[in-house]
Every structure is written in structure tokens, then in C-alpha cells.
Design a protein around this motif. Structure first.
Motif, mmCIF file in Angstrom:
data_model
loop_
_atom_site.group_PDB
_atom_site.id
_atom_site.type_symbol
_atom_site.label_atom_id
_atom_site.label_comp_id
_atom_site.label_asym_id
_atom_site.label_seq_id
_atom_site.Cartn_x
_atom_site.Cartn_y
_atom_site.Cartn_z
ATOM 1 N N THR A 57 5.076 -8.358 -1.946
ATOM 2 C CA THR A 57 6.479 -8.651 -1.693
ATOM 3 C C THR A 57 6.698 -9.444 -0.423
ATOM 4 O OG1 THR A 57 7.072 -6.582 -2.748
ATOM 5 C CG2 THR A 57 8.754 -7.615 -1.410
ATOM 6 N N LEU B 141 7.229 -12.973 -4.228
ATOM 7 C CA LEU B 141 5.959 -12.455 -3.730
ATOM 8 C C LEU B 141 5.114 -13.583 -3.163
ATOM 9 C CD1 LEU B 141 7.060 -10.454 -5.913
ATOM 10 C CD2 LEU B 141 4.723 -9.791 -6.296
ATOM 11 N N ASP C 164 15.264 -5.125 0.601
ATOM 12 C CA ASP C 164 14.208 -4.827 1.572
ATOM 13 C C ASP C 164 14.724 -4.912 3.003
ATOM 14 O OD1 ASP C 164 12.891 -7.889 2.417
ATOM 15 O OD2 ASP C 164 14.278 -7.702 0.762
ATOM 16 N N ALA D 155 6.170 -1.851 -9.114
ATOM 17 C CA ALA D 155 7.337 -1.853 -8.235
ATOM 18 C C ALA D 155 7.620 -0.420 -7.816
ATOM 19 C CB ALA D 155 8.554 -2.434 -8.944
ATOM 20 N N GLY E 251 8.303 -2.044 -2.360
ATOM 21 C CA GLY E 251 8.065 -3.436 -2.678
ATOM 22 C C GLY E 251 7.570 -3.626 -4.086
ATOM 23 N N VAL E 252 7.073 -4.826 -4.331
ATOM 24 C CA VAL E 252 6.588 -5.232 -5.643
ATOM 25 C C VAL E 252 5.224 -5.881 -5.431
ATOM 26 C CG1 VAL E 252 7.080 -6.649 -7.676
ATOM 27 C CG2 VAL E 252 8.971 -5.643 -6.381
ATOM 28 N N GLU E 253 4.323 -5.676 -6.380
ATOM 29 C CA GLU E 253 2.992 -6.282 -6.310
ATOM 30 C C GLU E 253 2.600 -6.776 -7.688
ATOM 31 O OE1 GLU E 253 -1.468 -4.556 -5.682
ATOM 32 O OE2 GLU E 253 -0.016 -4.052 -4.125
ATOM 33 N N TYR F 258 12.804 -8.512 -1.801
ATOM 34 C CA TYR F 258 13.253 -7.998 -3.093
ATOM 35 C C TYR F 258 14.682 -7.498 -3.009
ATOM 36 C CZ TYR F 258 12.362 -3.308 -1.238
ATOM 37 O OH TYR F 258 12.378 -2.176 -0.473
ATOM 38 N N ALA G 97 12.308 -10.192 -7.103
ATOM 39 C CA ALA G 97 11.431 -10.239 -5.934
ATOM 40 C C ALA G 97 10.730 -11.585 -5.845
ATOM 41 C CB ALA G 97 10.385 -9.123 -6.018
#
Length: 134
Positions: free
Chosen positions: A82, A114, A61, A46, A69-71, A85, A112
Motif C-alpha cells: 500500500t 500500491l 490510511d 486487504a 493496508g493492501v498487498e 487506500y 488502493a
């Protein structure tokens, strides 16, 4: 960090880093764990940048000037990125400084949703949700 949906797992997100430099704030963590049901490793990353030092508030976001973002990456090559989030700081205090940087003790949550990247993730793989408490 709790990951659920197409893959699942619970991973400690410490140390999450909150900092600022030249008026720009940052929040980041990267952790590794596994999905015990699927038997695969997971990495959760993140990173959020916001246009001011961190404060007790919500960053999303959809906010102007908020990036990142987040992965979630599966050891099998699957990747989720993402869709949306929300980062919420419930407490922020200065922990120290070094040169142009200020480091913070921050508490709060990151949530988040995804979506899978089709080329890397098996067909039909669903969404993944991430909930982190720091």
C-alpha cells in the motif's frame, strides 16, 4: 477485486469479513486469482483496523487510528504494498455475534494504490491499483 497496472486481473473478493470486538472494527479479505496476460498467479490481501465498530463512512490510511493496508503478491515473487487506500462503507448491519465479537454485513468499496517492493519486484515495475466492491 480488479487489479490493474504492472499486473492485472479480476478476482471475486467474497467473503470479505467485517467485524468488531471491544470497540475496535476490522475489515479483511484474502483472495487468489491470476493475471491472464502475464500468466502468473496473484494473491490480494486487504486488512484495515479502525478505532470504532464499522459505520457508514469513509476510512483512509491518513485517518488517525486507522491501520492496515493492501498487498498484491505475484506467484513469481513480486510484491506490491500500500501507498494509499480508502475504504468506504455504504451499508453496515449486524449479522450476528459470538462472545466479544460482532459480525457485520457490510457493502462498499476499497480503493488502493500500491507500490512495488524493489528487492522482490523486477526493476522498472510500475504501481498497481486495486478496486474492490463488496
Amino acid at each position: 477485486v480488479t487489479v490493474s497496472g504492472a499486473v492485472a486481473g479480476t478476482i471475486d473478493c467474497r467473503p470479505a469479513t467485517t467485524s468488531s470486538a471491544r470497540g475496535v472494527g476490522f475489515f479483511e479479505f484474502e483472495v487468489a486469482g491470476s493475471d491472464p496476460d502475464a500468466g502468473i498467479g496473484l494473491t490480494v490481501w486487504a486488512g484495515v483496523e479502525f478505532p470504532s465498530p464499522p459505520a457508514v463512512r469513509t476510512y483512509a490510511d491518513t485517518d488517525v487510528g486507522v491501520l492496515g493496508g493492501v498487498e498484491v503478491d505475484g506467484a513469481d515473487g513480486a510484491i506490491w504494498i500500500t501507498g494509499s487506500y480508502q475504504l468506504v462503507f455504504t451499508s453496515v448491519s449486524i449479522a450476528g455475534t459470538k462472545a466479544d465479537w460482532t459480525f457485520y454485513d457490510g457493502e462498499g468499496t476499497l480503493d488502493a494504490t500500491l507500490v512495488p517492493i524493489p528487492y522482490f519486484t523486477p526493476s522498472g515495475a510500475g504501481a498497481v491499483t486495486v478496486h474492490a466492491t463488496f
